[in-house]
Scaffold this active site. Structure first.
Site, PDB file in Angstrom:
ATOM      1  N   SER A  98       0.788  -1.229   0.000  1.00  0.00           N
ATOM      2  CA  SER A  98       0.000   0.000   0.000  1.00  0.00           C
ATOM      3  C   SER A  98       0.816   1.274   0.000  1.00  0.00           C
ATOM      4  O   SER A  98       0.359   2.296  -0.487  1.00  0.00           O
ATOM      5  CB  SER A  98      -0.945  -0.001   1.203  1.00  0.00           C
ATOM      6  OG  SER A  98      -0.209  -0.133   2.401  1.00  0.00           O
ATOM      7  N   HIS A 115      -5.704  -3.749  -1.310  1.00  0.00           N
ATOM      8  CA  HIS A 115      -5.582  -2.659  -2.298  1.00  0.00           C
ATOM      9  C   HIS A 115      -5.715  -3.175  -3.727  1.00  0.00           C
ATOM     10  O   HIS A 115      -5.461  -2.419  -4.668  1.00  0.00           O
ATOM     11  CB  HIS A 115      -4.249  -1.919  -2.125  1.00  0.00           C
ATOM     12  CG  HIS A 115      -4.272  -0.974  -0.969  1.00  0.00           C
ATOM     13  ND1 HIS A 115      -4.775   0.310  -1.063  1.00  0.00           N
ATOM     14  CD2 HIS A 115      -3.891  -1.133   0.316  1.00  0.00           C
ATOM     15  CE1 HIS A 115      -4.672   0.909   0.113  1.00  0.00           C
ATOM     16  NE2 HIS A 115      -4.146   0.058   0.972  1.00  0.00           N
ATOM     17  N   LYS A 169     -12.415  -0.407   1.166  1.00  0.00           N
ATOM     18  CA  LYS A 169     -11.713   0.353   0.124  1.00  0.00           C
ATOM     19  C   LYS A 169     -12.581   0.346  -1.148  1.00  0.00           C
ATOM     20  O   LYS A 169     -13.614   0.987  -1.170  1.00  0.00           O
ATOM     21  CB  LYS A 169     -10.300  -0.203  -0.076  1.00  0.00           C
ATOM     22  CG  LYS A 169      -9.460  -0.180   1.224  1.00  0.00           C
ATOM     23  CD  LYS A 169      -7.997  -0.456   0.973  1.00  0.00           C
ATOM     24  CE  LYS A 169      -7.238  -0.803   2.252  1.00  0.00           C
ATOM     25  NZ  LYS A 169      -7.228   0.244   3.283  1.00  0.00           N
TER      26      LYS A 169
END
Ligand SMILES: Cc1ncc(COP(=O)(O)O)c(C=O)c1O
Length: 392
Positions: free
Chosen positions: A179, A207, A238
């Site tokens: 990340s 991610h 996310k």
């Protein structure tokens, strides 16, 4: 405590919270500042304010109420959890999945549940803090042996596995996307090494879920190895709606054992049903709209090219995370504040989140950004860099 906080302020590394008065989106209303363009959220696909996702949350609230009331096995679990878990398993390409209130919880509960004394767990040096803590916890609880291999250094990984070939079982932990770097794990090589050393691969794809691969199925899709990773963990906080929650995906026996033994499942409430409902709608939206992932990829490519043309040298990569290394933590935080004065929110990250001397502005691109947004951000970053005399 007060002294330590005063020192953080004196060193210019104190983090201030910025309060938002509108939904998370490309543009938000920030208390005291008005409209601000955000390039630092994990709202990769713009689903935080997607109408069908928000509506599903309302419907979930009406159907199931506000709370779960207790732990799943103690007072019942909701049908929407089962539906969400089936959708997540289908999406990432595993037989089963189990949800948690966060990916932090999912990671933390995992290692100590699957490892035993006599096992060997090896983890990439730049893995997320939740993996680091999970491995530390597993070592303390189970007395398994652990090691860290140099970031992305597959020779080091091989050496450490060879040195522990007498272990009962070997477990390799890696992030799918790192990340702070925006780099992608060398997954096909890691899988081959796992086959060569009879090891299990566990990958945190937080991610990458909704971000990598033609249809957003993550690092495995990006690398053409869907179905080959033993265990995938990821977040719902996310790309998949951005609310909260996480999950472990793997075979049915693993998910069953986590239900029986992983401590967050046994001692903590489940994901609120309204959040489960909106996360489920996010997965369904993404399955119906893979073009969102394509839009994200185009935006990330456009921004990366533009920031390079403006003279910066971001860390290379193929993800929507575009880090510009600044050096000192205080400088990165100062630049971030100056950008906010220009109406652009890009967070500066420093020690201890990243190693000393490598503080950075981490730009994160979303499918929700327009080309104008991205051009405006590049202009502002260039102007602020000039003001602080940063050599690009
Ligand atoms: C790689 C990785 N794993 C886990 C997490 C934690 O996710 P959650 O917010 O769902 O706890 C994050 C969030 O920053 C992350 O980047």
């Amino acid at each position: 405590m007060e002294g330590a906080i005063a020192q953080l302020k004196a060193d210019g590394v104190y983090k201030r919270l910025n309060y938002l008065e509108s939904p998370q989106a490309a543009h938000v209303r920030m208390e005291g500042r008005g409209e601000v363009l955000i390039l630092s959220s994990n709202n990769y696909l713009g689903l935080c304010d997607e109408p069908s996702v928000v509506q599903a949350g309302h419907d979930g609230l009406k159907a199931y109420g506000a709370g779960t009331g207790s732990v799943r096995f103690i007072c019942g679990t909701f049908a929407v959890h089962r539906e969400l878990e089936a959708a997540l398993a289908r999406f990432v390409g595993t037989p089963a999945a189990l949800s948690y209130v966060s990916c932090w919880n999912a990671n933390e509960g995992l290692t100590a549940t699957i490892a035993e004394e006599g096992d060997f767990v090896v983890s990439d040096a730049l893995n997320h803090a939740s993996i680091i803590d999970s491995v530390r916890l597993a070592k303390a609880i189970t007395k398994c042996t652990t090691a860290v291999y140099k970031h992305g250094d597959l020779d080091d990984l091989r050496e450490k596995l060879t040195a522990n070939k007498g272990a009962r079982r070997r477990i390799i932990w890696t992030d799918g996307v790192f990340s702070m770097e925006g780099s992608i794990a060398k997954l096909p090589d890691i899988l081959q090494i796992a086959r060569d050393h009879d090891a299990i691969v566990v990958m945190d794809d937080s991610h990458a879920t909704g971000v990598l691969g033609a249809t957003g199925r993550g690092t495995a899709e990006h690398c053409g190895v869907v179905g080959e990773v033993d265990v995938i963990t990821s977040t719902l906080g996310k790309a998949l709606g951005g609310a909260a929650g996480g999950f472990v995906a793997g075979n049915a026996a693993l998910c069953d054992m986590l239900t029986q033994r992983s401590r967050p499942q046994l001692f903590s409430n489940a994901l609120p049903p309204t959040v489960a409902a909106s996360a489920l709608a996010s997965v369904q939206f993404l399955e119906a709209h893979p073009e969102r992932v394509q839009q994200l990829r185009e935006n990330a490519k456009y921004f990366r090219q533009a920031i390079i043309e403006a003279g910066f040298k971001p860390l290379p990569g193929d993800t929507p995370i575009v880090p510009i290394i600044i050096g000192e933590t205080a400088h990165a935080i100062r630049m971030s504040e100056m950008l906010l004065d220009e109406g652009i929110f890009v967070t500066g990250f420093g020690f201890p989140v990243v190693p000393q001397g490598t503080a950075r502005l981490r730009c994160q691109i979303s499918a929700a950004h327009s080309k104008d947004d991205l051009d405006r951000a590049v202009r502002a970053i260039t102007a602020v860099a000039r003001k602080v005399g940063l050599s690009k």
